[in-house]
Design a protein around this motif. Structure first.
Motif, PDB file in Angstrom:
ATOM      1  N   MET A   1       0.832  -1.203   0.000  1.00  0.00           N
ATOM      2  CA  MET A   1       0.000   0.000   0.000  1.00  0.00           C
ATOM      3  C   MET A   1       0.866   1.251   0.000  1.00  0.00           C
ATOM      4  O   MET A   1       1.752   1.385   0.832  1.00  0.00           O
ATOM      5  CB  MET A   1      -0.892  -0.014   1.246  1.00  0.00           C
ATOM      6  CG  MET A   1      -1.871   1.091   1.290  1.00  0.00           C
ATOM      7  SD  MET A   1      -3.020   0.891  -0.073  1.00  0.00           S
ATOM      8  CE  MET A   1      -4.384   1.807   0.522  1.00  0.00           C
ATOM      9  N   PRO A   2       0.636   2.182  -0.928  1.00  0.00           N
ATOM     10  CA  PRO A   2       1.418   3.420  -0.922  1.00  0.00           C
ATOM     11  C   PRO A   2       0.940   4.361   0.183  1.00  0.00           C
ATOM     12  O   PRO A   2      -0.220   4.323   0.582  1.00  0.00           O
ATOM     13  CB  PRO A   2       1.133   4.032  -2.298  1.00  0.00           C
ATOM     14  CG  PRO A   2      -0.205   3.502  -2.669  1.00  0.00           C
ATOM     15  CD  PRO A   2      -0.298   2.131  -2.051  1.00  0.00           C
ATOM     16  N   CYS A   3       1.838   5.185   0.651  1.00  0.00           N
ATOM     17  CA  CYS A   3       1.470   6.235   1.600  1.00  0.00           C
ATOM     18  C   CYS A   3       0.851   7.375   0.791  1.00  0.00           C
ATOM     19  O   CYS A   3       1.527   8.027  -0.008  1.00  0.00           O
ATOM     20  CB  CYS A   3       2.715   6.716   2.350  1.00  0.00           C
ATOM     21  SG  CYS A   3       2.385   8.164   3.377  1.00  0.00           S
ATOM     22  N   VAL A   4      -0.417   7.598   0.988  1.00  0.00           N
ATOM     23  CA  VAL A   4      -1.128   8.621   0.226  1.00  0.00           C
ATOM     24  C   VAL A   4      -0.555  10.008   0.509  1.00  0.00           C
ATOM     25  O   VAL A   4      -0.406  10.827  -0.398  1.00  0.00           O
ATOM     26  CB  VAL A   4      -2.642   8.576   0.529  1.00  0.00           C
ATOM     27  CG1 VAL A   4      -3.371   9.716  -0.146  1.00  0.00           C
ATOM     28  CG2 VAL A   4      -3.221   7.235   0.108  1.00  0.00           C
ATOM     29  N   ALA A   5      -0.186  10.276   1.752  1.00  0.00           N
ATOM     30  CA  ALA A   5       0.373  11.597   2.098  1.00  0.00           C
ATOM     31  C   ALA A   5       1.679  11.850   1.348  1.00  0.00           C
ATOM     32  O   ALA A   5       1.932  12.963   0.899  1.00  0.00           O
ATOM     33  CB  ALA A   5       0.581  11.700   3.604  1.00  0.00           C
ATOM     34  N   CYS A   6       2.530  10.825   1.204  1.00  0.00           N
ATOM     35  CA  CYS A   6       3.768  10.981   0.420  1.00  0.00           C
ATOM     36  C   CYS A   6       3.439  11.281  -1.038  1.00  0.00           C
ATOM     37  O   CYS A   6       4.035  12.167  -1.655  1.00  0.00           O
ATOM     38  CB  CYS A   6       4.623   9.716   0.486  1.00  0.00           C
ATOM     39  SG  CYS A   6       5.583   9.510   1.995  1.00  0.00           S
ATOM     40  N   LEU A   7       2.493  10.533  -1.603  1.00  0.00           N
ATOM     41  CA  LEU A   7       2.133  10.730  -3.008  1.00  0.00           C
ATOM     42  C   LEU A   7       1.580  12.124  -3.272  1.00  0.00           C
ATOM     43  O   LEU A   7       1.828  12.706  -4.331  1.00  0.00           O
ATOM     44  CB  LEU A   7       1.117   9.679  -3.444  1.00  0.00           C
ATOM     45  CG  LEU A   7       1.616   8.243  -3.506  1.00  0.00           C
ATOM     46  CD1 LEU A   7       0.472   7.308  -3.888  1.00  0.00           C
ATOM     47  CD2 LEU A   7       2.777   8.106  -4.468  1.00  0.00           C
ATOM     48  N   LEU A   8       0.842  12.661  -2.325  1.00  0.00           N
ATOM     49  CA  LEU A   8       0.257  13.992  -2.515  1.00  0.00           C
ATOM     50  C   LEU A   8       1.289  15.112  -2.523  1.00  0.00           C
ATOM     51  O   LEU A   8       1.002  16.196  -2.987  1.00  0.00           O
ATOM     52  CB  LEU A   8      -0.803  14.258  -1.441  1.00  0.00           C
ATOM     53  CG  LEU A   8      -2.086  13.442  -1.586  1.00  0.00           C
ATOM     54  CD1 LEU A   8      -2.995  13.677  -0.369  1.00  0.00           C
ATOM     55  CD2 LEU A   8      -2.804  13.761  -2.871  1.00  0.00           C
ATOM     56  N   THR A   9       2.484  14.849  -2.016  1.00  0.00           N
ATOM     57  CA  THR A   9       3.513  15.887  -2.006  1.00  0.00           C
ATOM     58  C   THR A   9       4.305  15.947  -3.305  1.00  0.00           C
ATOM     59  O   THR A   9       5.032  16.910  -3.530  1.00  0.00           O
ATOM     60  CB  THR A   9       4.521  15.672  -0.856  1.00  0.00           C
ATOM     61  OG1 THR A   9       5.244  14.474  -1.089  1.00  0.00           O
ATOM     62  CG2 THR A   9       3.839  15.637   0.490  1.00  0.00           C
ATOM     63  N   VAL A  10       4.177  14.928  -4.151  1.00  0.00           N
ATOM     64  CA  VAL A  10       4.940  14.892  -5.403  1.00  0.00           C
ATOM     65  C   VAL A  10       4.238  15.780  -6.429  1.00  0.00           C
ATOM     66  O   VAL A  10       3.048  15.605  -6.690  1.00  0.00           O
ATOM     67  CB  VAL A  10       5.057  13.444  -5.928  1.00  0.00           C
ATOM     68  CG1 VAL A  10       5.775  13.406  -7.258  1.00  0.00           C
ATOM     69  CG2 VAL A  10       5.749  12.573  -4.910  1.00  0.00           C
ATOM     70  N   PRO A  11       4.960  16.740  -7.005  1.00  0.00           N
ATOM     71  CA  PRO A  11       4.318  17.621  -7.995  1.00  0.00           C
ATOM     72  C   PRO A  11       4.019  16.850  -9.277  1.00  0.00           C
ATOM     73  O   PRO A  11       4.695  15.868  -9.598  1.00  0.00           O
ATOM     74  CB  PRO A  11       5.375  18.700  -8.243  1.00  0.00           C
ATOM     75  CG  PRO A  11       6.668  18.074  -7.881  1.00  0.00           C
ATOM     76  CD  PRO A  11       6.360  17.077  -6.793  1.00  0.00           C
TER      77      PRO A  11
END
Length: 76
Positions: A62-72
């Motif tokens: 499972m990916p960390c959604v919070a990490c993914l949201l920080t990637v432009p």
């Protein structure tokens, strides 16, 4: 923590022999600039001790959604 597309990142998660499966999200962490850190700071702000971290060659689990949201988004 902001990130641009030129910075290398590591895929990391907590080791399975130390935590339950529900704590093993796949995080993104910038590559340490000096190579001497004993902890990684993920893009979502979580600190992972290197001895507790598992480096992944590709995304797994499972990916960390919070990490993914920080990637432009990619520049087009």
């Amino acid at each position: 923590m902001a990130l641009d597309h030129t910075e290398p990142v590591l895929l990391v998660r907590k080791r399975g022999d130390l935590v339950g499966e529900w704590e093993r999200s796949c995080h993104l962490a910038p590559l340490p600039d000096d190579g001497t850190r004993s902890t990684l700071l993920t893009l979502c702000g979580e600190q992972l001790d290197l001895d507790m971290a598992e480096l992944l060659p590709e995304p797994e689990g499972m990916p960390c959604v919070a990490c993914l949201l920080t990637v432009p988004p990619p520049h087009r």
